[in-house]
Enzyme design. Structure first.
Site, short mmCIF file in Angstrom:
data_model
loop_
_atom_site.label_atom_id
_atom_site.label_comp_id
_atom_site.label_asym_id
_atom_site.label_seq_id
_atom_site.Cartn_x
_atom_site.Cartn_y
_atom_site.Cartn_z
N LYS A 29 0.93 -1.18 0.04
CA LYS A 29 -0.02 0.08 0.05
C LYS A 29 1.00 1.18 -0.09
CE LYS A 29 -1.60 3.02 2.23
NZ LYS A 29 -1.65 4.40 1.40
N GLU A 89 10.00 2.08 10.48
CA GLU A 89 11.17 2.90 10.14
C GLU A 89 10.60 4.34 10.15
OE1 GLU A 89 13.24 5.60 8.98
OE2 GLU A 89 12.99 4.81 6.73
N CYS A 139 14.16 11.02 5.77
CA CYS A 139 14.14 10.79 7.07
C CYS A 139 15.69 10.82 7.73
CB CYS A 139 13.60 9.37 7.52
SG CYS A 139 14.24 8.14 6.40
N GLU A 193 10.68 16.88 13.65
CA GLU A 193 11.28 16.76 12.22
C GLU A 193 10.40 17.50 11.29
OE1 GLU A 193 9.98 12.63 10.23
OE2 GLU A 193 12.06 12.67 9.43
P1 TAP Z 1 2.54 9.19 6.96
O1 TAP Z 1 1.04 9.84 7.35
O2 TAP Z 1 3.24 8.31 8.10
O3 TAP Z 1 2.11 8.02 5.83
C1 TAP Z 1 3.09 6.99 5.47
C2 TAP Z 1 1.92 5.88 4.94
O4 TAP Z 1 1.34 5.43 5.97
C3 TAP Z 1 1.35 6.42 3.81
O5 TAP Z 1 0.94 5.20 3.03
C4 TAP Z 1 -0.22 6.43 4.38
O6 TAP Z 1 -1.29 6.52 3.47
C5 TAP Z 1 0.01 5.36 5.54
N1 TAP Z 1 -1.13 5.54 6.46
C6 TAP Z 1 -1.50 6.75 7.13
N2 TAP Z 1 -2.48 6.49 8.01
C7 TAP Z 1 -2.28 5.24 8.30
C8 TAP Z 1 -2.93 4.24 9.23
N3 TAP Z 1 -3.79 4.77 10.24
N4 TAP Z 1 -2.85 2.94 9.29
C9 TAP Z 1 -1.92 2.53 8.17
N5 TAP Z 1 -1.23 3.32 7.42
C10 TAP Z 1 -1.45 4.67 7.30
O7 TAP Z 1 3.30 10.37 6.36
P2 TAP Z 1 2.70 11.65 5.73
O8 TAP Z 1 1.46 12.22 5.80
O9 TAP Z 1 2.99 11.13 4.44
O10 TAP Z 1 3.79 12.55 6.23
C11 TAP Z 1 3.40 13.09 7.57
C12 TAP Z 1 4.72 13.47 8.28
O11 TAP Z 1 5.50 12.01 8.22
C13 TAP Z 1 5.86 14.00 7.66
O12 TAP Z 1 5.83 15.61 7.80
C14 TAP Z 1 7.36 13.93 8.00
O13 TAP Z 1 7.50 14.33 8.97
C15 TAP Z 1 6.85 12.26 8.18
N6 TAP Z 1 7.32 11.26 7.31
C16 TAP Z 1 8.39 10.52 7.37
C17 TAP Z 1 8.69 9.65 6.59
C18 TAP Z 1 9.95 8.82 6.83
S1 TAP Z 1 10.70 8.10 5.62
N7 TAP Z 1 10.42 8.71 8.07
C19 TAP Z 1 8.25 9.50 5.32
C20 TAP Z 1 7.17 10.54 5.16
C21 TAP Z 1 6.71 11.20 6.21
P3 TAP Z 1 -1.80 7.76 2.73
O14 TAP Z 1 -1.76 7.31 1.30
O15 TAP Z 1 -3.14 7.88 3.16
O16 TAP Z 1 -0.84 8.81 3.33
#
Ligand code: TAP
Length: 471
Positions: free
Chosen positions: A170, A245, A279, A377
């Site tokens: 996903k 991660e 990250c 972050e």
């Molecule tokens: P997240 O919300 O953490 O999304 C990452 C993945 O998790 C996406 O595929 C997301 O789906 C999914 N997801 C969201 N809610 C979930 C749930 N309740 N259960 C299972 N999966 C779920 O990241 P974001 O919104 O894209 O970014 C938000 C913040 O996260 C950023 O500002 C940053 O600080 C941090 N971030 C960190 C990383 C790494 S590599 N550490 C990467 C991205 C973001 P959707 O398709 O619905 O989003």
């Protein structure tokens, strides 16, 4: 306009159980670039059933059979590299040179590494009279973010395949295209039906359905801390393995014998790469107090020389991924100003001449480690320079964080770099640069609990069985 309206389940491209679509926005133009389908729990059930059925046979394949399939995946991946690069540029705004370059290279690099590791991986070993056998854990749900979309999938899907697991991917809704092309690659390579399945849709709906599903054995997640925690809670009643991660706020220590101007400039421009959406970015730059003036000059010049623009053109930095991410970053820049950090480059608003698209100015503050901009972050091109008195103080600041994903040390005395690197409480430490696909990648503390990349990534997807009285 791209249209990816089918899911990949049980080796076939299928319609969602209930039709529902969402637009995908190009962050460089704010315009719709295509449409995807959004799945629901009925689609999750179908994909999990397919993966469960396929696990019976895939888990019993030989090393040789899995190598053959992974090599076929590599051939197909290499044929589609340019399509994958274009997709990444369009979905998350990476400049073409970066998307076609490092983004795509990471995918094939991880795949080649997995093939290399699989050739010699010890799935069995004799310890006295006991036989230790490592077996695939089962059906895995891979939930990935948008920031390095192919890398994040590659570090999960390829070792899972090599270990004999079956899976449901996903990807993030913000980066669906590269994942669809990867599913096409996997299909063209002849991966057996049900071994790899792809669903698109919202994390809160299908991510939750996967996390709570009794027939999913493991979740591998990369993304934010809050979602990582929620997944772990949702997975707890079914006692799944959850590999997380998560984020980072990694220190980059420039030691006092370093070529300061060069190291600060490199640290600054590297941090701005991928629009700061990495990250493991070294987002806290620690420099000796005595050399702060030179550090400020070098960081300002480096930030101001980062060319921001249309990812299709010749630029070092494109937009950030979305309006939501743009707004979060602007709030952090405002927070930095409010809490008294000194702005030395960039700041609020878009760069001059870029009125459309989610472009952020490469921004550098001088601040202290207690400020919010040094503790949370930001996930954008915002660097905080922090002064230190001596090495003890530098190590103290480096470790004064909730995170522990990465750290960087640069200096002329190699032994001193090593010694400082050993003292940083984080999983990935760069000493005067360095990159290695075989290194373990993962965090201490709130940066997570898993280890990906190379041989370490295999262990995530394996159970350990002891056969006593074997020898
Ligand atoms: P997240 O919300 O953490 O999304 C990452 C993945 O998790 C996406 O595929 C997301 O789906 C999914 N997801 C969201 N809610 C979930 C749930 N309740 N259960 C299972 N999966 C779920 O990241 P974001 O919104 O894209 O970014 C938000 C913040 O996260 C950023 O500002 C940053 O600080 C941090 N971030 C960190 C990383 C790494 S590599 N550490 C990467 C991205 C973001 P959707 O398709 O619905 O989003």
């Amino acid at each position: 306009m791209r249209e990816y309206l089918k899911f990949y389940i049980d080796g076939k491209w299928v319609d969602p159980v209930e039709p529902k679509t969402a637009d995908v926005i190009n962050p460089a133009t704010e315009e719709v670039s295509g449409r995807i389908s959004l799945g629901n729990t009925a689609d999750v059930n179908k994909a999990v059933a397919a993966a469960r059925k396929a696990f019976k046979t895939w888990s019993q394949t030989t090393r040789g059979q899995r190598l053959e399939i992974l090599e076929a995946v590599l051939v197909q991946y290499e044929k589609r590299q340019s399509d994958i690069g274009d997709a990444i540029m369009e979905e998350m705004g990476a400049p073409s040179s970066l998307a076609q370059g490092f983004h795509v290279f990471l995918g094939s690099g991880h795949l080649k590494t997995v093939i290399e590791v699989l050739r010699d991986f010890k799935f069995e070993e004799q310890r006295g009279a006991t036989r230790i056998v490592k077996e695939p854990i089962g059906v895995c749900a891979l939930i990935t973010p948008w920031n390095w979309p192919i890398n994040q999938i590659a570090v999960k899907a390829f070792p899972a395949l090599a270990a004999g697991c079956t899976m449901i991917l996903k990807p993030a809704q913000l980066s669906p295209y590269s994942a669809q092309i990867l599913a096409e690659v996997i299909d063209a390579a002849g991966v057996p039906p049900g071994v790899f399945n792809l669903l698109q849709g919202s994390g809160s709906l299908i991510g939750t359905a996967l996390s709570t599903h009794p027939d999913v054995d493991m979740i591998s997640f990369t993304g934010s801390e809050s979602v990582g925690v929620e997944i772990a809670k949702n997975a707890a009643p079914t006692v799944k393995r959850v590999c997380q991660e998560l984020g980072g706020k990694s220190p980059f220590i420039v030691l006092d014998d370093a070529n300061l101007a060069k190291n600060v400039a490199e640290a600054t421009s590297t941090m701005m790469g991928n629009s700061g959406q990495t990250c493991s970015a070294g987002s806290r730059l620690l420099v000796p107090n005595a050399r702060m003036d030179d550090a400020v000059k070098a960081a300002r010049e480096a930030a101001e020389s980062v060319t921001v623009g249309d990812p299709k053109g010749n630029c070092a930095m494109g937009p950030v991924v979305s309006k939501g991410q743009y707004n979060i970053i602007q709030q952090y820049i405002q927070k930095g100003l409010d809490e008294g950090a000194t702005l030395i480059a960039g700041g609020l608003g878009r760069p001059a001449g870029l009125d459309r698209g989610w472009y952020v100015k490469p921004t550098v503050f001088v601040g202290t480690n207690d400020m919010v901009i040094a503790r949370e972050e930001i996930f954008g091109p915002v660097l905080v320079v922090i002064g230190y008195k001596d090495i003890e103080h530098a190590v103290e600041i480096a470790n004064d964080t909730d995170f522990g994903l990465a750290g960087y040390v640069s200096g002329a005395d190699v032994e001193q770099c090593r010694a400082v690197g050993r003292r940083i409480r984080a999983g990935w430490i760069g000493l005067n640069g360095g990159f290695d696909f075989h290194a373990a990648f993962g965090g201490y503390k709130r940066s997570g609990n898993g280890r990906e990349w190379g041989e370490f990534g295999f262990h995530e997807y394996l159970e350990v069985k002891s056969l006593l009285g074997y020898g």
